[in-house]
Design a protein around this motif. Structure first.
Motif, PDB file in Angstrom:
ATOM      1  N   ARG A 110      28.960  34.664  13.117  1.00 59.13           N
ATOM      2  CA  ARG A 110      27.847  35.423  12.620  1.00 59.13           C
ATOM      3  C   ARG A 110      27.209  36.099  13.651  1.00 59.13           C
ATOM      4  N   ILE A 149      31.896  44.103   0.293  1.00 59.41           N
ATOM      5  CA  ILE A 149      30.661  43.933  -0.703  1.00 59.41           C
ATOM      6  C   ILE A 149      31.212  44.095  -1.936  1.00 59.41           C
ATOM      7  N   GLU A 158      30.589  42.712  11.402  1.00 56.51           N
ATOM      8  CA  GLU A 158      30.070  43.626  10.542  1.00 56.51           C
ATOM      9  C   GLU A 158      30.645  43.687   9.168  1.00 56.51           C
ATOM     10  N   ILE A 159      29.768  43.617   8.147  1.00 59.48           N
ATOM     11  CA  ILE A 159      30.393  43.495   6.666  1.00 59.48           C
ATOM     12  C   ILE A 159      30.479  44.972   6.118  1.00 59.48           C
ATOM     13  N   ILE A 195      23.067  34.811   4.119  1.00 59.08           N
ATOM     14  CA  ILE A 195      21.660  34.502   4.176  1.00 59.08           C
ATOM     15  C   ILE A 195      21.196  33.418   3.312  1.00 59.08           C
ATOM     16  N   ARG A 253      26.875  37.736   4.349  1.00 56.89           N
ATOM     17  CA  ARG A 253      26.017  37.619   5.322  1.00 56.89           C
ATOM     18  C   ARG A 253      25.467  36.248   5.773  1.00 56.89           C
ATOM     19  N   GLU A 309      26.291  40.571  -1.047  1.00 57.68           N
ATOM     20  CA  GLU A 309      25.729  40.852   0.304  1.00 57.68           C
ATOM     21  C   GLU A 309      25.097  39.505   0.973  1.00 57.68           C
ATOM     22  N   ARG A 310      24.452  38.721   0.042  1.00 58.25           N
ATOM     23  CA  ARG A 310      23.862  37.590   0.806  1.00 58.25           C
ATOM     24  C   ARG A 310      24.875  36.433   1.157  1.00 58.25           C
TER      25      ARG A 310
END
Length: 84
Positions: free
Chosen positions: A43, A54, A48-49, A84, A82, A78-79
């Motif tokens: 991470r 996505i 980079e995503i 999150i 990433r 996205e969550r």
């Protein structure tokens, strides 16, 4: 009638004990996503995503039948990506 009792011989007892030890319970973590979790080391840095990643994940969420609106699926993707 009397119960017949059989004594287990020492070699047979060892075999039963060894068989009990050989049984191993495995626990498999179940996730609701096909995207593997990223380790903390991956991470950090310049990971980079992309827009395509996505979009692909949002489409997978849509196809699973567990998604919401297009926007909800996008933000969820996205969550997940990433972490999150």
């Amino acid at each position: 009638m009397a119960k017949s009792t059989k004594k287990i011989t020492a070699p047979a007892k060892k075999a039963v004990t060894a068989a009990k030890r050989a049984v191993v319970k495995t626990v498999t973590e179940v996730r609701n996503t096909a995207i593997p979790k990223l380790t903390p080391a991956k991470r950090k840095g310049s990971f980079e995503i992309t827009h395509d990643q996505i979009a692909q994940r949002a489409y997978e969420i849509h196809c699973s039948g567990n998604g919401g609106s297009d926007t909800d699926n996008w933000f969820r993707a996205e969550r997940e990506l990433r972490g999150i």
